[in-house]
Design an enzyme around this catalytic site. Structure first.
Site, PDB file in Angstrom:
ATOM      1  N   GLY A   8      11.207  54.709 -67.711  1.00  0.00           N
ATOM      2  CA  GLY A   8       9.745  54.770 -67.809  1.00  0.00           C
ATOM      3  C   GLY A   8       9.309  56.182 -68.161  1.00  0.00           C
ATOM      4  CD  GLN A  12      -0.830  58.954 -64.097  1.00  0.00           C
ATOM      5  OE1 GLN A  12      -0.473  58.066 -63.339  1.00  0.00           O
ATOM      6  NE2 GLN A  12      -1.858  59.723 -63.842  1.00  0.00           N
ATOM      7  CB  ILE A  35      10.207  49.555 -72.877  1.00  0.00           C
ATOM      8  CG1 ILE A  35       8.799  50.033 -72.539  1.00  0.00           C
ATOM      9  CG2 ILE A  35      11.023  49.260 -71.644  1.00  0.00           C
ATOM     10  CD1 ILE A  35       7.937  49.004 -71.870  1.00  0.00           C
ATOM     11  CE1 TYR A 143       1.759  49.612 -58.587  1.00  0.00           C
ATOM     12  CE2 TYR A 143       0.368  50.039 -56.683  1.00  0.00           C
ATOM     13  CZ  TYR A 143       1.184  50.496 -57.688  1.00  0.00           C
ATOM     14  OH  TYR A 143       1.445  51.840 -57.788  1.00  0.00           O
ATOM     15  CE  LYS A 147       5.059  50.629 -57.018  1.00  0.00           C
ATOM     16  NZ  LYS A 147       6.164  51.177 -57.813  1.00  0.00           N
TER      17      LYS A 147
HETATM   18  N1  SER Z   1      -2.408  54.646 -58.844  1.00  0.00           N
HETATM   19  C1  SER Z   1      -1.970  53.363 -58.394  1.00  0.00           C
HETATM   20  C2  SER Z   1      -2.908  52.300 -58.813  1.00  0.00           C
HETATM   21  O1  SER Z   1      -4.054  52.513 -58.848  1.00  0.00           O
HETATM   22  C3  SER Z   1      -1.795  53.342 -56.907  1.00  0.00           C
HETATM   23  O2  SER Z   1      -0.555  53.831 -56.554  1.00  0.00           O
HETATM   24  O3  SER Z   1      -2.518  51.228 -59.078  1.00  0.00           O
END
Ligand code: SER
Length: 318
Positions: A8, A12, A35, A143, A147
């Site tokens: 990756g 960012q 990628i 998400y 995690k």
């Molecule tokens: N910066 C991330 C998000 O907003 C949070 O870890 O998804």
């Protein structure tokens, strides 16, 4: 860390982490994994080796690890929180199935692995203020669910197979090079761009919504310092709370207005982002990271605002 693979590397965090690692460990020792639709450009491309690495392709990942005798993998492949809600299957495949492939290759080739977790790994019934290191983690986003799973899987591979897995729970990361894209905390980056361009900022997050944030140089230091830490001092592994600052839109707006007095902000709340933001902590307790590997941030909000405005003004005026 001698031979490092960043998966990756054009994202960012990856775009800046790869360059920082090349500075510290030598250009040829840090492979930028990317990628197909996110090829590296400019200095990132020219300063060191680059390879296509898709975490969902285990065989090819193993070839790259062997080709460069990789001993440390920074696995930054993930979808951010908002975009993951629209593509939950892909978010799981990249975040969890992808991590499985990374951990397997690490087990077979004795690699250390860093896979970031997030403030998103907490949920609405987590203590909100000074969230402890070890507490309830029942997130409501895909998400966050992925995690928490990456934290558990990484600990499992450490306990069962001795793989050297380590991680931090990143807050919202603010940077002036590569845009985040698809996160709940993105507003705290976008607001600086609007201020420097002289535009009114339309804020998608409501006033009073506090979230932990961090400036990129501190985030990079955290990722590198933790991987360099003495393993005998680590009581925790996946993943450490780290913190630098906590603010709501009003606090960051006023920090910018003190430097750009005619800067304007209006609210147009995005219901999905707002709901996610409200389910996350206001602030984290990072005392375990401080005690176990000497974590200490350098940037508070005011120092970050000075630096963001200076860097963006130079870049956007060119
Ligand atoms: N910066 C991330 C998000 O907003 C949070 O870890 O998804």
């Amino acid at each position: 860390m001698k031979n490092i693979l960043v998966i990756g590397a054009t994202g960012q965090i990856g775009s800046e982490l790869t360059m920082e690692l090349r500075k510290r460990y030598g250009n040829s020792n840090v492979v930028a994994g990317y990628i197909h639709n996110a090829e590296p450009k400019g200095e990132l491309k020219e300063s060191g080796p680059c390879e296509i690495v898709d975490v969902m392709n285990a065989e090819h990942l193993a070839l790259v690890v062997k080709k460069y005798a990789i001993d440390t993998i920074y696995n930054l492949a993930a979808l951010l929180s908002v975009v993951a809600e629209s593509k939950p299957t892909l978010a799981w495949k990249i975040g969890v199935d992808g991590l499985w492939n990374v951990l397997e290759v690490a087990r077979e080739n004795q690699c250390a692995v860093f896979t970031p977790s997030s403030i998103g790994s907490f949920g609405p019934n987590t203590p909100k203020v000074k969230t402890p290191q070890d507490t309830i983690q029942r997130p409501k986003t895909i998400y966050g669910i992925s995690k928490v799973t990456t934290e558990l899987l990484s600990d499992y591979y450490h306990l069962k197979y001795g793989v050297d897995t380590r991680s931090v729970r990143f807050p919202g990361i603010i940077s002036n090079i590569t845009l985040p894209g698809g996160g709940t905390t993105d507003y705290a980056v976008d607001i600086y761009y609007a201020a420097v361009k002289g535009e009114t900022f339309i804020c998608p997050i409501d006033q009073g919504t506090l979230m932990d944030m961090m400036y990129m140089p501190d985030a990079l230091n955290a990722a590198i310092k933790l991987m360099e830490a003495d393993p005998t001092k680590l009581i925790h592994r996946n993943a450490f709370n780290i913190a630098a600052m906590s603010f709501d839109p009003e606090i960051i707006y006023h920090s910018i207005r003190r430097r750009i007095p005619d800067f304007k902000m209006i609210y147009d709340i995005n219901p999905l982002k707002q709901k996610i933001a409200e389910s996350w902590p206001d602030s984290l307790d990072d005392s375990c990271a401080r005690a176990e590997w000497g974590w200490k941030p350098e940037y508070d909000l005011e120092r970050m605002t000075d630096d963001m405005l200076e860097k963006l003004s130079c870049r956007l005026k060119k």
